[in-house]
Design a protein around this motif. Structure first.
Motif, short mmCIF file in Angstrom:
data_model
loop_
_atom_site.label_atom_id
_atom_site.label_comp_id
_atom_site.label_asym_id
_atom_site.label_seq_id
_atom_site.Cartn_x
_atom_site.Cartn_y
_atom_site.Cartn_z
N UNK A 58 0.77 -1.31 -0.09
CA UNK A 58 -0.04 0.08 -0.02
C UNK A 58 0.84 1.26 0.20
N UNK A 59 1.93 1.18 0.78
CA UNK A 59 2.83 2.28 0.81
C UNK A 59 3.45 2.83 -0.39
N UNK A 60 3.96 1.64 -1.08
CA UNK A 60 4.30 1.79 -2.53
C UNK A 60 3.41 2.21 -3.54
N UNK A 61 2.11 1.63 -3.47
CA UNK A 61 1.32 2.39 -4.22
C UNK A 61 1.00 4.00 -3.97
N UNK A 62 0.61 4.10 -2.75
CA UNK A 62 0.53 5.48 -2.34
C UNK A 62 1.47 6.52 -2.60
N UNK A 63 2.90 5.96 -2.40
CA UNK A 63 3.97 6.93 -3.01
C UNK A 63 3.96 7.14 -4.40
N UNK A 64 3.81 6.23 -4.88
CA UNK A 64 3.37 6.42 -6.65
C UNK A 64 2.68 7.52 -6.95
N UNK A 65 1.39 7.16 -6.46
CA UNK A 65 0.24 8.11 -6.62
C UNK A 65 0.74 9.76 -6.21
N UNK A 66 1.23 9.95 -5.21
CA UNK A 66 1.74 10.86 -4.58
C UNK A 66 2.74 11.49 -5.46
N UNK A 67 3.75 10.65 -5.87
CA UNK A 67 4.75 11.39 -6.53
C UNK A 67 4.17 12.34 -7.85
N UNK A 68 3.32 11.62 -8.36
CA UNK A 68 2.60 12.40 -9.45
C UNK A 68 1.48 13.11 -9.25
N UNK B 24 -7.23 10.35 -3.84
CA UNK B 24 -6.17 11.53 -3.67
C UNK B 24 -6.81 12.65 -4.44
N UNK B 25 -7.38 12.44 -5.69
CA UNK B 25 -8.14 13.62 -6.43
C UNK B 25 -9.32 14.25 -5.66
N UNK B 26 -10.10 13.50 -4.99
CA UNK B 26 -11.10 13.94 -4.18
C UNK B 26 -10.67 14.75 -3.10
N UNK B 27 -9.94 14.35 -2.21
CA UNK B 27 -9.79 14.93 -0.90
C UNK B 27 -8.51 15.37 -0.60
N UNK B 28 -7.31 15.02 -1.20
CA UNK B 28 -5.99 15.48 -1.11
C UNK B 28 -6.15 17.09 -1.13
N UNK B 46 0.86 15.74 1.82
CA UNK B 46 1.05 14.54 0.96
C UNK B 46 1.57 13.43 2.10
N UNK B 47 2.50 13.51 2.99
CA UNK B 47 2.89 12.58 3.95
C UNK B 47 1.79 12.31 4.94
N UNK B 48 1.20 13.49 5.27
CA UNK B 48 0.12 13.33 6.36
C UNK B 48 -0.83 12.46 5.58
N UNK B 49 -1.41 12.91 4.62
CA UNK B 49 -2.54 12.17 3.90
C UNK B 49 -2.28 10.95 3.95
N UNK B 50 -0.91 10.35 3.24
CA UNK B 50 -0.69 9.06 3.21
C UNK B 50 -0.62 8.17 4.33
#
Lengths: 303, 190
Positions: A58-68, B24-28, B46-50
């Protein structure tokens, strides 16, 4: 105690492998030595947290999403918007891909090509998205200014986001022009020689019927199939996220003529998993239980 | 709950990338605006959200868990708490905590937030390792047998694998201990 020996002992203790006097002595030490107790606690936490595979994935997926996720999207969040998620997959390759990369490096393979592959993927997958701003310093400042000018009312979380929450992002991929686009890395795996000589999957066939994904094929190996093989399913849209992982079953194909030596045996390999897939191209990747090396890759187009 | 709304909790539980992207698109953006108003950067947000998604994931894994509030209400509350914690840690040396930076949540959520913060610290340390060490450590933490790791990594012997495992783990432990958040978390557990 040498540090290496200390780590070994702590790990053996956490695994419940210490017994008798050894265990008693270690536990006595734990009650009197605060720093040892803290060290044990840290190793236990590391094991619990980093051994949690789904959470790591999940962390890996979220990192990828956050990155872009571009800062420019900050203003758009409250309006319904079409998914621009296809710009994804710039984040790390799936774990098994590193496994393959590693294998090829060991085998004196095409390191350069793999190293450049990630960039090529970006250009393949992100055709819908303009490139993000590359200067974080200026965009940061600009966004901050824009936000404060726009008025910075306090967020009130008491209400659910209205109907906009029904974002089409999870709807079928058919609406996207690249719904059936191929994935470069996975395609390469299909055309490559199988990376394992120990386990050879042939005649593999991946099919989808509404509600079920099915694999059938042949495994030839002189080794045991006991350790377990898994079919992992990825979509072309988000190849860094596994949709499904299921254990395969094997039944040995008995030869009519008994073999004098224990040579390779053939097995019918099969897997059926329940899943509902939206229209897209999907890739099935077979790995062994603990391994990250792709033993077989195939694809199926879901209409 | 609005019947047209996607089941966000199930998305978090399943780890479906397309669904997570929609979250992410909806809430971030809304969370980010809040955190940037409270002195954070977009990267902080982004860190906090994750980390909040990780908390939700832990909640969603509990068999009897049901959201009593709306998804966003819960998510936002967790984000506020995580950011409040960070401000509090900073405040030991520099900042005064705004009154509204910290919100009450139940003890279970507090515990999960603590775990998510610990997980974040370990995750950040893990990512500093080289690719080879990351692979080795993953296999080790997944309790793969040393013989299997040796074969998967292409190492010459089990002894070498053990040596390498120690070197990688020592590095990981050092990265964790060098991080200022480590002392903060240790302080919290007492």
């Amino acid at each position: 105690m040498e540090k290496e020996q200390l780590y070994e002992t702590i790990e053996a203790y956490l695994e419940g492998e210490l017994t008798g006097e050894e265990l008693a002595a270690f536990e006595r030490e734990l009650t009197t030595d605060q720093s040892l107790a803290r060290e044990v606690a840290l190793h236990r936490s590391l094991q619990n947290q980093l051994g949690d595979q789904p959470k790591m994935a999940l962390r890996t997926t979220l990192d990828a999403i956050a990155k872009d996720f571009p800062e420019s999207d900050l203003d758009a969040g409250d309006q319904p918007q079409s998914p621009n998620g296809t710009g994804g997959s710039t984040g790390g390759l799936p774990f098994w891909m590193w496994g393959l990369a590693f294998f090829l490096v060991i085998g004196g393979g095409v390191t350069w090509y793999l190293l450049t592959m990630e960039d090529e993927t970006v250009s393949t997958l992100s055709t819908e998205d303009p490139p993000a701003e590359e200067d974080p310093a200026t965009t940061d400042a600009e966004t901050n200014t824009a936000l404060s000018e726009a008025g910075t009312e306090e967020e009130t979380p008491a209400e659910e986001p209205a109907a906009s929450a029904a974002t089409p992002a999870t709807q079928g991929a058919a609406a996207r022009p690249d719904a059936y686009g191929t994935n470069r890395e996975l395609e390469l795996l299909i055309s490559d020689e199988p990376p394992s000589r120990r386990y050879s999957f042939t005649e593999g066939d991946l099919t989808y019927n509404p509600g079920f994904i099915t694999f059938s094929g042949k495994l030839t190996t002189s080794r045991s199939v006991e350790e377990g093989f898994y079919l992992n399913l990825y979509s072309n849209q988000y190849p860094d996220n596994r949709l499904l992982r299921g254990k395969m079953t094997f039944s040995e194909v008995k030869e009519n003529v008994p073999q004098a030596f224990a040579g390779p045996k053939d097995y019918i390999a099969a897997y059926t998993g329940e899943t509902n897939l939206s229209p897209a191209l999907y890739y099935g990747v077979i790995t062994t239980g603990d391994s990250s090396i792709a033993l077989w890759v195939g694809k199926v187009r879901v209409e | 709950m609005n019947s047209t709304q996607p089941d966000f909790l199930s998305i978090v539980r399943s780890g479906d990338a397309a669904g997570l992207r929609s979250i992410y698109q909806e809430f971030l953006p809304r969370v980010a605006r809040h955190i940037m108003n409270k002195g954070g950067s977009f990267d902080d947000a982004k860190d906090v959200f994750q980390d909040a998604i990780i908390v939700l994931y832990e909640k969603a894994r509990q068999p009897d868990f049901e959201l009593t509030s709306g998804f966003y209400t819960f998510l936002f509350g967790v984000c506020r708490n995580i950011w409040g914690n960070r401000l509090q840690k900073k405040s030991r040396t520099e900042v005064t905590i705004p009154d509204d930076a910290k919100y009450k949540s139940d003890t279970d959520t507090e515990e999960l937030i603590f775990q998510a913060e610990e997980n974040r610290l370990f995750w950040d340390a893990f990512k500093k390792l080289g690719d080879d060490c990351q692979r080795l450590m993953r296999l080790f933490f997944e309790k793969t047998k040393m013989e299997e790791i040796t074969s998967l990594m292409g190492y010459g012997s089990v002894n070498y694998t053990k040596k390498r495992k120690f070197v990688c783990k020592e590095q990981l432990v050092r990265f964790v201990k060098e991080d200022e958040r480590f002392e903060e978390l240790a302080h919290k557990t007492g």
